[in-house]
Every structure is written in C-alpha cells, then in structure tokens.
Enzyme design. Sequence first.
Site, PDB file in Angstrom:
ATOM      1  N   CYS A   5      46.680  37.626  44.442  1.00 26.08           N
ATOM      2  CA  CYS A   5      46.662  38.739  45.395  1.00 26.08           C
ATOM      3  C   CYS A   5      47.691  38.619  46.604  1.00 26.08           C
ATOM      4  CB  CYS A   5      45.254  38.843  46.336  1.00 26.08           C
ATOM      5  SG  CYS A   5      45.146  39.799  47.460  1.00 26.08           S
ATOM      6  N   TRP A  38      35.287  39.214  42.595  1.00 28.16           N
ATOM      7  CA  TRP A  38      35.793  37.853  42.508  1.00 28.16           C
ATOM      8  C   TRP A  38      34.975  36.891  42.285  1.00 28.16           C
ATOM      9  CZ3 TRP A  38      40.962  37.782  42.063  1.00 28.16           C
ATOM     10  CH2 TRP A  38      41.732  38.790  42.658  1.00 28.16           C
ATOM     11  N   ARG A  71      34.101  47.139  49.919  1.00 27.16           N
ATOM     12  CA  ARG A  71      34.913  46.648  48.974  1.00 27.16           C
ATOM     13  C   ARG A  71      34.736  44.933  49.285  1.00 27.16           C
ATOM     14  NH1 ARG A  71      40.708  47.875  49.577  1.00 27.16           N
ATOM     15  NH2 ARG A  71      41.087  46.672  47.582  1.00 27.16           N
ATOM     16  N   VAL A  72      34.681  44.294  48.082  1.00 26.67           N
ATOM     17  CA  VAL A  72      34.729  42.685  48.470  1.00 26.67           C
ATOM     18  C   VAL A  72      36.166  42.281  47.946  1.00 26.67           C
ATOM     19  CG1 VAL A  72      33.745  40.632  47.538  1.00 26.67           C
ATOM     20  CG2 VAL A  72      32.298  42.718  47.752  1.00 26.67           C
ATOM     21  N   THR A  73      36.884  42.142  49.016  1.00 28.10           N
ATOM     22  CA  THR A  73      38.344  41.732  48.895  1.00 28.10           C
ATOM     23  C   THR A  73      38.590  40.328  49.382  1.00 28.10           C
ATOM     24  OG1 THR A  73      38.764  42.733  51.177  1.00 28.10           O
ATOM     25  CG2 THR A  73      39.054  43.994  49.162  1.00 28.10           C
ATOM     26  N   VAL A  74      39.750  39.563  48.705  1.00 24.87           N
ATOM     27  CA  VAL A  74      40.286  38.576  49.235  1.00 24.87           C
ATOM     28  C   VAL A  74      41.425  38.910  50.058  1.00 24.87           C
ATOM     29  CG1 VAL A  74      39.856  37.117  47.310  1.00 24.87           C
ATOM     30  CG2 VAL A  74      41.614  38.318  47.129  1.00 24.87           C
ATOM     31  N   TYR A 136      51.563  49.773  44.250  1.00 31.10           N
ATOM     32  CA  TYR A 136      50.161  50.052  44.013  1.00 31.10           C
ATOM     33  C   TYR A 136      49.915  51.478  43.573  1.00 31.10           C
ATOM     34  CZ  TYR A 136      48.375  45.326  44.436  1.00 31.10           C
ATOM     35  OH  TYR A 136      48.013  44.039  44.165  1.00 31.10           O
TER      36      TYR A 136
HETATM   37  N1  LIG Z   1      42.241  42.238  52.980  1.00 22.50           N
HETATM   38  C1  LIG Z   1      43.417  43.229  52.688  1.00 22.50           C
HETATM   39  C2  LIG Z   1      43.082  43.890  51.308  1.00 22.50           C
HETATM   40  C3  LIG Z   1      43.190  42.822  50.362  1.00 22.50           C
HETATM   41  C4  LIG Z   1      42.831  43.423  48.899  1.00 22.50           C
HETATM   42  O1  LIG Z   1      42.975  44.673  48.875  1.00 22.50           O
HETATM   43  N2  LIG Z   1      42.629  42.705  48.114  1.00 22.50           N
HETATM   44  C5  LIG Z   1      42.616  42.945  46.746  1.00 22.50           C
HETATM   45  C6  LIG Z   1      43.369  41.979  45.802  1.00 22.50           C
HETATM   46  S1  LIG Z   1      45.083  42.095  45.828  1.00 22.50           S
HETATM   47  C7  LIG Z   1      41.065  42.678  46.220  1.00 22.50           C
HETATM   48  O2  LIG Z   1      40.337  41.923  46.684  1.00 22.50           O
HETATM   49  N3  LIG Z   1      40.651  43.771  45.477  1.00 22.50           N
HETATM   50  C8  LIG Z   1      39.025  43.695  45.217  1.00 22.50           C
HETATM   51  C9  LIG Z   1      38.526  45.010  45.073  1.00 22.50           C
HETATM   52  O3  LIG Z   1      39.205  46.165  45.413  1.00 22.50           O
HETATM   53  O4  LIG Z   1      37.291  45.116  44.362  1.00 22.50           O
HETATM   54  C10 LIG Z   1      43.480  43.924  53.902  1.00 22.50           C
HETATM   55  O5  LIG Z   1      43.313  43.546  55.021  1.00 22.50           O
HETATM   56  O6  LIG Z   1      43.698  45.314  53.934  1.00 22.50           O
END
Ligand SMILES: N[C@@H](CCC(=O)N[C@@H](CS)C(=O)NCC(=O)O)C(=O)O
Length: 266
Positions: A5, A38, A71-74, A136
Amino acid sequence: MSWACPWAHRTIIVRKLKKLDAVIGMTVADPIRDDRGWAFREGPGHSLDPINGFHFLSEAYRATDPAYRGRVTVPVLWDTVTKRIVSNSDDDLMRMFNSAFNRFTDSTLDLYPEALRKDIDVLNDFIYENVNDGVYRAGFATSQAVYEKAVRRLFDALDQLETRLTTRRYLFGRQFVETDWRLFVTLVRFDAVYHGHFKCNIRRIADYPSLFGYLKDLYQTDGIADTVNFDHIKRHYYVTHDDINPTRIVPLGPDQDLRAPHGRER
Ligand SMILES: N[C@@H](CCC(=O)N[C@@H](CS)C(=O)NCC(=O)O)C(=O)O
C-alpha cells in the site's frame, strides 16, 4: 501495515528516515486481500500479529470502536498500552513520526520545515489529486471518459514534475521533504503496476530522464530500498483486484535496476 500500500509505505519511510524502527514496532499484513480484508498470516515477508494475535485487521478496528462500520484500511498506529488505534490517517502518521517522537531518536531530520509548510501543502495537494489518487481513478474507472480524463491529468502532472526536477535534485531543492516521499511511493510502483494494471501507459517513469533519475536517487537513500517489496506490491495489485485482472496472473517485468547510477548530485 502492508508493503503493497502506497499510503502505508509513506509512513514506514518516515519511521525509517527518523530512525524509529526500534521505537515503533511494525506488523506486515498478507498482501493478498480477500473479502475479509487485510489479514495477518505467516508467509514470505509477512507474519501473524505478535501483539494481539489478531487474524484480521478488522479486529483492531472493532477493539477500538465496536460500532465502527467504515473501511478497514492500512496503515494504522496501534497503542499497546491503551490497546486501541491511535490513527489510521497516513497524513497524520507521517507528521507524528516526523516530530512527536523526537525524544526517542537522535535524528534531527525535519521533513516538514516551518519555512516551507505552505508550499509543501500546496504541492502535496497537487500530487495527491493528480498522481497518487490519479492512478487509482484511472485504474478503477468504469467508463472510457472517466479513464481518459484521469490519465491525461496524471501525465500532465508528471510532465510538470519532470520539468521541475530538471533544475533541482529534490522537489524543493537540495534537501528532500515529506512531499518527495509522498511522490516516491507512486513512482516506485508505477512501471511495475500502474502502467499495466491501471492502464496508465502513455509513458513509463523510465521514459522520463529526470523523474527516473530522481526515483533511483530516492530509492538509493539509506534504508529506503529495504522498504520496497516488489513481490508484495505486484501480488497485491494483480491478485487482489479481481474485477480488473480476473486471471490473477502476475506479470514478470519490468526488468529495471533502481540501484543503477542516477547522477542527480550534478
Ligand atoms: N489511510 C489512508 C487510506 C489508506 C488506504 O486507502 N489503504 C488501502 C490500501 S492501499 C486499504 O487499506 N484499502 C482497504 C479497503 O479499501 O478495503 C488515508 O489516510 O487516506
């Protein structure tokens, strides 16, 4: 975090540059993300979660706020004392790592110097809108018009950045700042995934003399190559996005050497 990511990658780079590796731990998720999100599993370059034994990142979000439905994001920063997520905003994490942990490091590097803040914010927005998010928007477009608009904006922006980097080593001169690393995470993925997988193929970064030299220069900065995992990057994008690449075939290329001389000191 995930090596794949770009938003997570930025925070890992600041952690590395500020020599905070021993202060802030790091757990790497499996690059292959299915509909459960994830996950922490044993595998090449990733592992189980040694702190809480969570199997999925969603468990960390739920432990922090049982009502969370977003959303569950890294990336996320997890506090081992209060046992909750401090932040999942990569922008905020970059700034925190830059200055909030200075007591725990001998690094005096400042990636967000006071005198440049206004200009940094403006260029960050430009790069986010057109480049970081631009790839994207192109890749996930479901109409020809939306795709074309995103790709044209992306390459217009890359052309402008090429010009800017022809007369200076980094975006703001002789010293890199956070903006350089925000751009780096997209450039380093570009020829390997965005060019093919996201159809951003008017040019490759390797076709831009200044941008390509700049990419190699940043890649060769102390500690940075260790934060770039092309195996995770390529498998994540090509295997996780079923709608774009249903065969899940991961291409072999590109054959590029980011360790080659860049000549940017000149
Ligand atoms: N945390 C970021 C966004 C991070 C993000 O979009 N990460 C993607 C991976 S590149 C993710 O975890 N996607 C998981 C999902 O959308 O389910 C922000 O501050 O805007």
